[in-house]
Scaffold this motif. Structure first.
Motif, short mmCIF file in Angstrom:
data_model
loop_
_atom_site.label_atom_id
_atom_site.label_comp_id
_atom_site.label_asym_id
_atom_site.label_seq_id
_atom_site.Cartn_x
_atom_site.Cartn_y
_atom_site.Cartn_z
N ALA A 322 0.83 -1.20 0.00
CA ALA A 322 0.00 0.00 0.00
C ALA A 322 0.86 1.25 0.00
O ALA A 322 0.52 2.27 -0.63
N GLU A 323 2.02 1.20 0.69
CA GLU A 323 2.92 2.35 0.72
C GLU A 323 3.70 2.49 -0.58
O GLU A 323 3.94 3.61 -1.05
N ALA A 324 4.10 1.35 -1.18
CA ALA A 324 4.90 1.40 -2.41
C ALA A 324 4.04 1.56 -3.65
O ALA A 324 4.55 1.97 -4.71
N GLY A 325 2.75 1.27 -3.56
CA GLY A 325 1.89 1.29 -4.74
C GLY A 325 1.87 2.61 -5.48
O GLY A 325 2.06 2.64 -6.72
N PRO A 326 1.67 3.75 -4.81
CA PRO A 326 1.62 5.01 -5.55
C PRO A 326 2.89 5.30 -6.34
O PRO A 326 2.82 5.80 -7.47
N SER A 327 4.06 4.97 -5.77
CA SER A 327 5.32 5.22 -6.49
C SER A 327 5.42 4.35 -7.74
O SER A 327 5.90 4.81 -8.78
N HIS A 331 4.63 5.40 -12.39
CA HIS A 331 5.43 5.11 -13.58
C HIS A 331 4.63 4.29 -14.60
O HIS A 331 5.23 3.70 -15.52
N ASN A 332 3.31 4.27 -14.46
CA ASN A 332 2.44 3.51 -15.37
C ASN A 332 2.81 2.03 -15.41
O ASN A 332 2.88 1.41 -16.48
N ALA A 364 13.25 -4.01 -8.50
CA ALA A 364 12.51 -4.31 -9.74
C ALA A 364 12.15 -3.03 -10.48
O ALA A 364 12.20 -2.98 -11.72
N LEU A 365 11.81 -1.99 -9.72
CA LEU A 365 11.41 -0.73 -10.35
C LEU A 365 12.60 -0.03 -11.02
O LEU A 365 12.47 0.52 -12.13
N LYS A 366 13.76 -0.08 -10.36
CA LYS A 366 14.91 0.66 -10.87
C LYS A 366 15.62 -0.08 -12.01
O LYS A 366 16.18 0.55 -12.91
N HIS A 367 15.63 -1.43 -11.95
CA HIS A 367 16.43 -2.19 -12.90
C HIS A 367 15.57 -2.93 -13.93
O HIS A 367 16.10 -3.76 -14.67
N GLY A 368 14.27 -2.64 -13.98
CA GLY A 368 13.41 -3.33 -14.94
C GLY A 368 13.60 -2.85 -16.36
O GLY A 368 13.27 -3.58 -17.32
N ASP A 371 11.17 -1.49 -20.79
CA ASP A 371 10.08 -2.39 -21.17
C ASP A 371 9.28 -2.89 -19.96
O ASP A 371 8.38 -3.72 -20.13
N LEU A 372 9.57 -2.42 -18.78
CA LEU A 372 8.88 -2.87 -17.57
C LEU A 372 7.44 -2.38 -17.57
O LEU A 372 7.18 -1.18 -17.72
N THR A 373 6.52 -3.33 -17.40
CA THR A 373 5.09 -2.94 -17.37
C THR A 373 4.35 -3.46 -16.15
O THR A 373 3.25 -2.98 -15.85
N SER A 374 4.93 -4.43 -15.43
CA SER A 374 4.22 -4.98 -14.26
C SER A 374 5.21 -5.50 -13.22
O SER A 374 6.28 -5.99 -13.56
N ILE A 375 4.79 -5.38 -11.96
CA ILE A 375 5.53 -5.92 -10.81
C ILE A 375 4.52 -6.67 -9.95
O ILE A 375 3.46 -6.15 -9.62
N THR A 376 4.88 -7.90 -9.57
CA THR A 376 3.98 -8.74 -8.78
C THR A 376 4.71 -9.21 -7.51
O THR A 376 5.86 -9.68 -7.60
N VAL A 377 4.04 -9.08 -6.39
CA VAL A 377 4.56 -9.58 -5.11
C VAL A 377 3.70 -10.78 -4.72
O VAL A 377 2.48 -10.65 -4.56
N ASP A 378 4.34 -11.93 -4.56
CA ASP A 378 3.60 -13.18 -4.32
C ASP A 378 4.10 -13.82 -3.02
O ASP A 378 5.31 -14.09 -2.87
N LEU A 379 3.19 -14.06 -2.08
CA LEU A 379 3.50 -14.76 -0.84
C LEU A 379 2.91 -16.16 -0.91
O LEU A 379 1.69 -16.32 -1.01
N HIS A 380 3.76 -17.18 -0.87
CA HIS A 380 3.29 -18.56 -0.93
C HIS A 380 4.02 -19.37 0.16
O HIS A 380 5.18 -19.73 -0.01
#
Length: 455
Positions: A322-327, A331-332, A364-368, A371-380
């Motif tokens: 929730a805190e990182a989402g706006p940033s 960047h679309n 992921a945001l800085k080094h993507g 062509d970076l279009t999506s970032i996913t955080v997965d807890l399994h």
């Protein structure tokens, strides 16, 4: 309060205390033996004197004692011997007039010697009475010989024996104390030499101690050598860290200074606004590098007590995203969290774990790449491990690049980052008995942080 004691005194007390106790027991035993020995010696002397008197009475017809018998009586074991002899019919023959009286039980053999204690002139005496068949002046009958000796003489003799033994034991203990005191000093001399050798060392000399030492001190020296090696490694690591930190902070600081100077020379308001935005971004980047450096330094220190807790990683991930989402969305870039509905409890330092996950998202945001279009955080999670995977569809990261990507101040490709993001995550994972793994994927990058679940 520090308890200061001498190892020499401690060894002295530990060695001599059991010996002193043993000496006391030995002294008590020796005194008892001395009493028994005195009683046996005096009883035998009484018996010898009684037999000699009986013989002389029979030979001389009751006239006198032989010189040998008189010498025996006068030289009896350190104490005066009294005697009284009667012939057949109870006729007084020789000796002291009134022998001590005592109760003698009926005996089957009247000729057997009888010992008993009685009072004589206000003192306790040990008495021996024997009866023998003799002939005096043609009269045959039983002659009774009574000899006695003061109990105090026996006790004095026993005390002298005990005192001699006590004196001998005391001399031996004193000699042993001197030997132990100076022997311990000689035995501890290698330790004192070792202390002096360490004391004269330079503060910069952390090399291993190499000198002849006793076997008992080898463990201490080996521990010191290991400690010196760890301290030397720690100092070297700090020096490298400080050098790298100074290098990493120099560029952001220079950028901030340059942009601030350019801001002063801005000819138009539009350029001034643009340079203000650039200055703010450079200041944020500089602050971020400083925070990462401080985090890396804190991770080098042992974990303080009270800084760990058990918390729900699912809820913590929702707060982080929730805190990182706006940033990220600014960047679309699409941003998604996949987490189970039920709690996933882990035990550790909440702040460090949260910072590690933020670094994965920031990496992921800085080094993507463009062509970076999506970032996913997965807890399994599974039964023992909670796995947080951050995936993106950018330019990608291969497991073969792990050494560069996970190292401190190193990057796979030059970028605006400091090269500390993933290194901090690795340190956090190791601090919590976990790991960080770069996964092999067809597109983009996938990095998994593994943490043990709370028991």
């Amino acid at each position: 309060m520090n308890n200061v004691y001498s190892l020499r005194q401690r060894l002295f007390v530990l060695i001599l205390t059991p010996l002193l106790l043993m000496a006391l027991l030995l002294g008590y035993w020796r005194f008892t033996v001395a009493q028994t020995t005195a009683e046996e010696l005096f009883d035998r002397s009484l018996l010898s004197a009684a037999l000699a008197i009986s013989r002389d009475v029979a030979i001389s017809g009751g006239d006198a004692l032989s010189p040998t018998t008189s010498d025996l009586i006068s030289d009896a074991t350190g104490g005066e011997v009294f005697y009284h002899a009667t012939g057949p019919g109870g006729i007084y023959v020789t000796g002291y007039a009134y022998p001590p009286a005592g109760t003698v039980t009926n005996r089957a053999d009247i000729h057997a010697p009888v010992y008993f204690e009685a009072q004589y002139r206000g003192e306790t005496v040990r008495v021996l009475r024997i009866v023998e068949r003799v002939a005096i002046d043609g009269v045959t009958g039983n002659a009774t010989v009574t000899v006695w000796q003061r109990i105090s003489d026996r006790s004095r003799f026993a005390a002298e024996l005990a005192l001699r033994a006590a004196g001998l034991i005391g001399v031996l203990l004193f000699t042993l104390a001197l030997v132990v005191w100076f022997g311990v000093a000689l035995g501890l001399r290698p330790l004192l030499d070792l202390q002096q050798a360490i004391a004269i060392r330079s503060p910069n000399d952390l090399s291993q101690i190499k000198r002849a030492i006793p076997i008992e001190a080898q463990g201490i020296v080996e521990t010191l050598n290991r400690l010196f090696a760890k301290v030397e490694d720690s100092i070297a690591a700090h020096q490298v860290f400080i050098s790298n930190a100074a290098h990493q902070l120099r560029n952001p600081a220079a950028a901030v200074q340059s942009m601030a100077e350019a801001l002063q020379d801005s000819p138009t308001p539009a350029q001034r606004d643009q340079r203000i935005d650039e200055l703010v971004a450079a200041a944020r980047n500089s602050a971020r590098v400083a925070d990462q450096l401080l985090s890396m330094d804190r991770l080098r220190q042992p974990m303080p007590d009270g800084h760990t807790e058990t918390f729900d990683l699912t809820q913590e991930l929702r707060t982080i995203c929730a805190e990182a989402g706006p940033s990220v969305l600014r960047h679309n870039i699409d941003f998604e969290l996949i987490a189970p509905e039920h709690p996933v409890d882990i035990h550790g330092d909440r702040l460090f774990i949260a910072e590690a996950i933020k670094n994965l998202i920031d990496n992921a945001l800085k080094h993507g790449g463009p062509d970076l279009t999506s970032i996913t955080v997965d807890l399994h999670p599974d039964d023992t491990t909670a796995m947080v995977t951050v995936m993106d569809d950018g330019k990608g990261l291969s497991p073969e690049d792990s050494a560069l990507a996970l190292g401190r101040f190193s990057q796979v490709e030059p970028s605006e980052g400091s090269g500390l993001g993933l290194a901090i995550v690795v340190s956090v994972a190791e601090r919590h008995d976990g790991s960080l793994v770069i996964n092999r994927v067809d597109k983009g990058a996938s990095v998994t942080l593994r943490l043990p679940r709370a028991k």
